[in-house]
Design a protein around this motif. Structure first.
Motif, short mmCIF file in Angstrom:
data_model
loop_
_atom_site.label_atom_id
_atom_site.label_comp_id
_atom_site.label_asym_id
_atom_site.label_seq_id
_atom_site.Cartn_x
_atom_site.Cartn_y
_atom_site.Cartn_z
N GLY A 111 -9.59 26.22 -12.72
CA GLY A 111 -8.99 25.31 -13.67
C GLY A 111 -9.09 25.83 -15.09
O GLY A 111 -9.61 26.92 -15.34
N PHE A 112 -8.60 25.02 -16.03
CA PHE A 112 -8.61 25.44 -17.43
C PHE A 112 -8.55 24.21 -18.33
O PHE A 112 -8.19 23.11 -17.90
N ARG A 113 -8.91 24.43 -19.58
CA ARG A 113 -8.72 23.41 -20.61
C ARG A 113 -8.13 24.09 -21.83
O ARG A 113 -8.63 25.13 -22.28
N ARG A 114 -7.07 23.52 -22.35
CA ARG A 114 -6.41 24.06 -23.54
C ARG A 114 -7.22 23.65 -24.76
O ARG A 114 -7.40 22.47 -25.03
N VAL A 115 -7.71 24.64 -25.51
CA VAL A 115 -8.61 24.33 -26.62
C VAL A 115 -8.10 24.87 -27.96
O VAL A 115 -8.73 24.67 -28.99
N GLY A 116 -6.97 25.53 -27.96
CA GLY A 116 -6.40 26.03 -29.20
C GLY A 116 -4.98 26.52 -28.96
O GLY A 116 -4.65 26.94 -27.85
N HIS A 117 -4.15 26.45 -30.00
CA HIS A 117 -2.77 26.91 -29.83
C HIS A 117 -2.07 26.97 -31.18
O HIS A 117 -2.53 26.38 -32.17
N LEU A 118 -0.98 27.68 -31.23
CA LEU A 118 -0.12 27.65 -32.40
C LEU A 118 0.44 26.24 -32.57
O LEU A 118 0.75 25.56 -31.58
N GLY A 177 -11.18 16.71 -32.23
CA GLY A 177 -12.48 17.26 -32.53
C GLY A 177 -12.92 18.28 -31.52
O GLY A 177 -12.12 18.89 -30.81
N GLY A 178 -14.24 18.50 -31.39
CA GLY A 178 -14.77 19.47 -30.44
C GLY A 178 -14.34 20.87 -30.82
O GLY A 178 -14.13 21.19 -31.99
N PRO A 179 -14.21 21.74 -29.80
CA PRO A 179 -13.85 23.12 -30.11
C PRO A 179 -12.35 23.31 -30.31
O PRO A 179 -11.88 24.41 -30.54
N SER A 180 -11.55 22.25 -30.22
CA SER A 180 -10.10 22.39 -30.24
C SER A 180 -9.59 22.68 -31.65
O SER A 180 -10.12 22.16 -32.64
N PHE A 181 -8.54 23.48 -31.72
CA PHE A 181 -7.95 23.82 -33.02
C PHE A 181 -6.47 24.13 -32.85
O PHE A 181 -5.98 24.39 -31.74
N VAL A 182 -5.76 24.09 -33.96
CA VAL A 182 -4.37 24.52 -34.00
C VAL A 182 -4.25 25.58 -35.08
O VAL A 182 -5.03 25.63 -36.04
N VAL A 183 -3.26 26.45 -34.90
CA VAL A 183 -3.04 27.57 -35.82
C VAL A 183 -1.71 27.34 -36.53
O VAL A 183 -0.66 27.29 -35.87
N PRO A 184 -1.71 27.18 -37.85
CA PRO A 184 -0.45 27.00 -38.57
C PRO A 184 0.30 28.33 -38.71
O PRO A 184 0.13 29.07 -39.68
N GLY A 185 1.12 28.63 -37.72
CA GLY A 185 1.86 29.89 -37.74
C GLY A 185 2.78 30.00 -38.93
O GLY A 185 3.10 31.12 -39.38
N ALA A 186 3.23 28.86 -39.48
CA ALA A 186 4.12 28.89 -40.63
C ALA A 186 3.47 29.58 -41.82
O ALA A 186 4.16 30.18 -42.66
N GLU A 187 2.13 29.51 -41.90
CA GLU A 187 1.45 30.17 -43.02
C GLU A 187 1.56 31.69 -42.90
O GLU A 187 1.68 32.39 -43.91
N LEU A 240 -14.70 29.63 -30.31
CA LEU A 240 -14.95 29.07 -28.97
C LEU A 240 -16.28 29.57 -28.40
O LEU A 240 -16.95 28.83 -27.67
N ARG A 241 -16.67 30.79 -28.73
CA ARG A 241 -17.98 31.26 -28.29
C ARG A 241 -19.08 30.40 -28.91
O ARG A 241 -20.05 30.00 -28.24
N GLU A 242 -18.93 30.11 -30.19
CA GLU A 242 -19.95 29.32 -30.85
C GLU A 242 -20.03 27.91 -30.29
O GLU A 242 -21.11 27.30 -30.24
N ALA A 243 -18.90 27.40 -29.82
CA ALA A 243 -18.87 26.03 -29.29
C ALA A 243 -19.31 25.95 -27.84
O ALA A 243 -19.83 24.92 -27.40
N THR A 244 -19.10 27.03 -27.08
CA THR A 244 -19.33 26.96 -25.62
C THR A 244 -20.40 27.90 -25.11
O THR A 244 -20.90 27.72 -24.00
N GLY A 245 -20.71 28.95 -25.86
CA GLY A 245 -21.65 29.95 -25.37
C GLY A 245 -21.03 31.02 -24.51
O GLY A 245 -21.71 31.97 -24.09
N LEU A 246 -19.73 30.92 -24.24
CA LEU A 246 -19.06 31.96 -23.45
C LEU A 246 -18.95 33.24 -24.27
O LEU A 246 -18.66 33.21 -25.47
N THR A 247 -19.14 34.37 -23.61
CA THR A 247 -19.15 35.66 -24.32
C THR A 247 -18.14 36.66 -23.79
O THR A 247 -18.17 37.82 -24.15
N THR A 248 -17.25 36.20 -22.90
CA THR A 248 -16.21 37.09 -22.36
C THR A 248 -14.84 36.51 -22.69
O THR A 248 -14.60 35.31 -22.50
N ALA A 249 -13.94 37.37 -23.17
CA ALA A 249 -12.57 36.98 -23.48
C ALA A 249 -11.62 37.75 -22.59
O ALA A 249 -11.82 38.94 -22.34
N ALA A 250 -10.60 37.06 -22.08
CA ALA A 250 -9.57 37.68 -21.24
C ALA A 250 -8.24 37.56 -21.96
O ALA A 250 -7.83 36.45 -22.33
#
Length: 753
Positions: free
Chosen positions: A526-533, A639-649, A686-696
């Protein structure tokens, strides 16, 4: 003490000289017994002194070059006495688990024969042995014996039969063995099917030197060839094929010729000369002797070396060698179909009478940090399986719509298909269905679960839904970007959880919008969406993908820029459509942000092939530029680890640099660097929020070496472990592997929250 041992060998052990190897090893050690192919691989019985049998088992693990041993199991048998060791007829019963070898480039021994005027195979376009030649493209069934290949109609002459039955000969049990007296015959035909007199190779070369276009029957289908240095010839091929801009691949006769065309690193040379012989994307040399029409405006070039005897005979100077089709059609592989579809493109056909059973395009790779980064995985690599977690039912994963592959998985093996293409027309969809049927029969897999993309309009999804209903099979829908990340996990034999970054063009999200710039917390279940443009409108839907300038309008760039002036007739209407949201679905796609930047910089307003604007933007970027536009992560409302990225900037920074007169290569590089930095910023948060240390990292954007290098270097500098693709493509060609891995995982574990 005399003992007899039964030995089961599983893996790629048929069609690769394994039985002759076993025979020679047994004879050397003075062992009696037998070896045979069967539906599971190879079965061996050896009898003799205990020490000799143990030595046999040790040396069995160093097989011929094309063989791949997955597992060896043994069991004691009653000693029978007697002597002699025999290769016996293949067993036909039992469940099919035997593997089929990929097609392999002509070996050095066969090349020596091809070039030796005293050899009976001198100049023969179909020379092969147990170490090379056609395999997957000619196999009709298993076990891999001549009757189960398209060589079945060619009865061996006395000389070939003597080699085939001689244990000391390197063609001992080479199934495609043949010669001019008994094998396939090469002919040159005009576009009306009439055979031209004279030497086919010599006449074909003369046609190419005169600027003609030649259709060539290769291992997995027909190619279209033209002299790569001849501007008029390449332009004519491009016009006839209706391929406006997409670069052509080039086949060079040898490595010295490649070095005249492109800069070459050791890892690239190793790929070029490997048995798989893929097209390798290289850095084009300034002043390379190539027509501009080969790869218009592109500073890279796709190059391959000859991989069949026919190519070695034909290619004396660099030739364009592109798939034998019209744009968006599957490659032609049957003679009648090729004649009908290519007669208005080719001036003549260099063909032969050995059928191609499975159409298979050339593979395409790049090199990233000394390792293979696949762009298209096909001839030379397929059908070698990938390892996935064992357990669970047999799965058929139907893949995505673009760059489609499918995947059959069972028993810890995943068979990702050859490149099928874009499932947007009947011919390609028929190739998809035929491929599924062939794989199921070849590997004896009856799917019990069907995995698919949730997009209801994909033909691959419709196929899965219809088949599930017909056969009452369960379905597993796998969200597009989760499948991307899962494909990267499976590619690296990792199960997660990881910080997944999936950047691509579009994929249907769980909220009904079009995703493509995603940060996920994911494992195989499974997965959880935690950030996006931050989503922006896609004005006109699919039309905006074909017309990147619309994305510039959607992102709100000023209407006094050149991109607005170039498209003034429709600019205000498209802006209004975006604001109204009617016919403009929201998208968080990173690919569409690349489109907007490309349009603003005047790189590309309209495309003629998928991803063109982003590809050309990468080509424009100055790789020496190290600065980047700043990136910012905004807290999401939940809130939480979720974020959005303002691509327009990011786009606004591009516009400011453009208006300040900054050169386009510098602007393009700063944008690429910013995207790489965005990956790092999101993953660190996300590492700081979850402790995960591997990125794919997965998705088509990560075929872009500038973005990939910046992201990987930054992630590693932050102490993260980074997973990237090296066996299947990061683009949609890897989606089916991800779907299969998720479907398997969900059958043995509860989905992650």
């Amino acid at each position: 003490m005399r003992i007899r041992t039964g030995i089961r060998v599983e893996g790629i052990v048929q069609g690769v000289g394994f039985r002759p190897f076993v025979h020679g090893l047994a004879m050397t050690l003075g062992l009696a017994g037998l070896v045979r192919n069967d539906a599971s691989g190879v079965f061996i019985e050896v009898e003799g002194d205990d020490a000799a049998v143990q030595r046999f088992l040790r040396e069995l693990r160093a097989p011929p070059p094309l063989a791949v041993i997955e597992r060896i199991t043994t069991r004691p048998l009653p000693a029978e006495g007697g002597g002699g060791f025999a290769i016996v007829g293949s067993g036909t019963g039992g469940r099919r688990t035997a593997l089929v070898s990929s097609d392999s480039a002509t070996c050095s021994d066969c090349l020596r024969e091809l070039r030796d005027p005293a050899d009976r195979r001198h100049g023969y376009a179909f020379v092969n042995c147990t170490a090379c030649g056609p395999r997957f493209t000619i196999v009709t069934d298993v076990p891999y014996d001549r009757p189960n290949t398209t060589m079945a109609p060619f009865a061996m002459c006395a000389d070939c039969a003597a080699e085939y039955h001689d244990p000391a000969d390197r063609r001992f049990h080479a199934q495609p063995v043949c010669c001019p007296a008994c094998g396939p015959r090469l002919v040159l035909r005009d576009r009306d099917g009439r055979e031209r007199p004279g030497d086919p190779i010599g006449e074909a070369r003369r046609l190419l030197r005169r600027g003609g276009t030649l259709a060539v029957k290769g291992l997995g289908g027909y190619h279209l060839a033209a002299t790569a240095a001849d501007e008029a010839a390449v332009a004519a091929l491009r016009a006839r094929k209706h391929r406006e801009d997409k670069p052509f691949a080039v086949m060079a006769p040898d490595l010295p010729s490649v070095r005249l065309l492109a800069d070459l690193e050791p890892a690239e040379e190793a790929l070029l000369t490997s048995a798989a012989r893929p097209i390798v994307l290289l850095r084009r040399k300034a002043g390379a002797p190539l027509a501009e029409a080969v790869a218009p405006g592109d500073r890279s070039i796709g190059v391959m070396l000859p991989y069949t005897p026919l190519h070695h005979l034909l290619v004396s100077e660099p030739l364009v060698l592109t798939s034998g089709n019209l744009s968006d059609e599957p490659i032609a592989h049957r003679d009648g179909d090729a004649s009908a579809r290519l007669r208005d493109i080719a001036d003549a056909f260099l063909t032969h009478d050995r059928p191609i059973h499975v159409r298979t395009d050339d593979s395409v790779v790049r090199v990233f940090r000394g390792r293979r980064l696949p762009v298209r995985r096909s001839r030379g690599y397929v059908p070698r399986p990938l390892r996935v977690p064992a357990g669970g039912p047999a799965v058929l994963a139907c893949g995505a719509e673009l760059k489609n592959t499918f995947c059959l998985a069972e028993g810890g093996r995943a068979f990702v298909s050859h490149h099928i293409g874009d499932l947007e027309n009947y011919e390609t969809f028929r190739a998809f269905r035929e491929g599924v049927e062939h794989f199921e029969r070849l590997f004896g897999i009856a799917p019990a679960v069907l995995a698919h993309d949730p997009h209801p309009e994909y033909l691959s999804t419709k196929y899965a839904l219809e088949r599930a209903e017909e056969r009452e099979l369960p379905l597993v829908g796998v969200q597009h970007h989760h499948a991307h990340v899962a494909a990267c996990l499976a590619d690296n034999e990792h199960t997660g959880p990881v910080i997944g970054v999936a950047f691509d063009g579009t994929g249907l999200g769980t909220d009904g919008t079009l995703w493509g710039g995603e940060f996920l917390l994911a494992d195989l279940t499974g997965f959880r969406r935690v950030g996006h443009l931050r989503p922006v409108p896609l004005p006109g839907g699919a039309t905006a993908i074909r017309e990147p300038w619309r994305m510039a309008a959607a992102y709100g760039v000023p209407d006094h820029l050149d991109v607005a002036r170039r498209n003034a007739a429709a600019w205000d209407r498209v802006v209004a459509v975006g604001r109204a949201g009617l016919g403009a679905p929201p998208t968080s796609s990173m690919g569409r942000l690349f489109d907007a930047v490309a349009a603003v910089l005047g790189v590309r307003d309209r495309i003629t092939y998928e991803g063109q604007a982003a590809v050309e933007l990468e080509q424009r970027a100055d790789p020496r530029e190290r600065s980047a536009y700043p990136v910012r992560l905004e807290d999401a409302e939940d809130g939480g680890p979720s974020f959005v990225v303002p691509g327009a900037e990011l786009l606004q920074a591009v516009v400011e640099d453009l208006l300040a007169g900054t050169p386009t290569p510098v602007i393009a590089a700063r944008f690429h660097n910013a995207v790489g930095d965005l990956v790092v910023a999101g993953a660190v948060r996300l590492r700081e929020a979850t402790g995960l240390t591997t990125a794919a990292l997965s998705g088509g954007v990560f075929q872009n070496l500038l973005v990939l290098e910046r992201a990987v270097a930054g992630l590693e500098a932050e102490g993260l472990t980074v997973l990237v693709h090296h066996r299947v493509p990061p683009n949609d060609g890897g989606i089916s592997l991800g779907q299969a891995a998720v479907a398997l995982a969900r059958t043995v574990a509860k989905p992650a929250g």
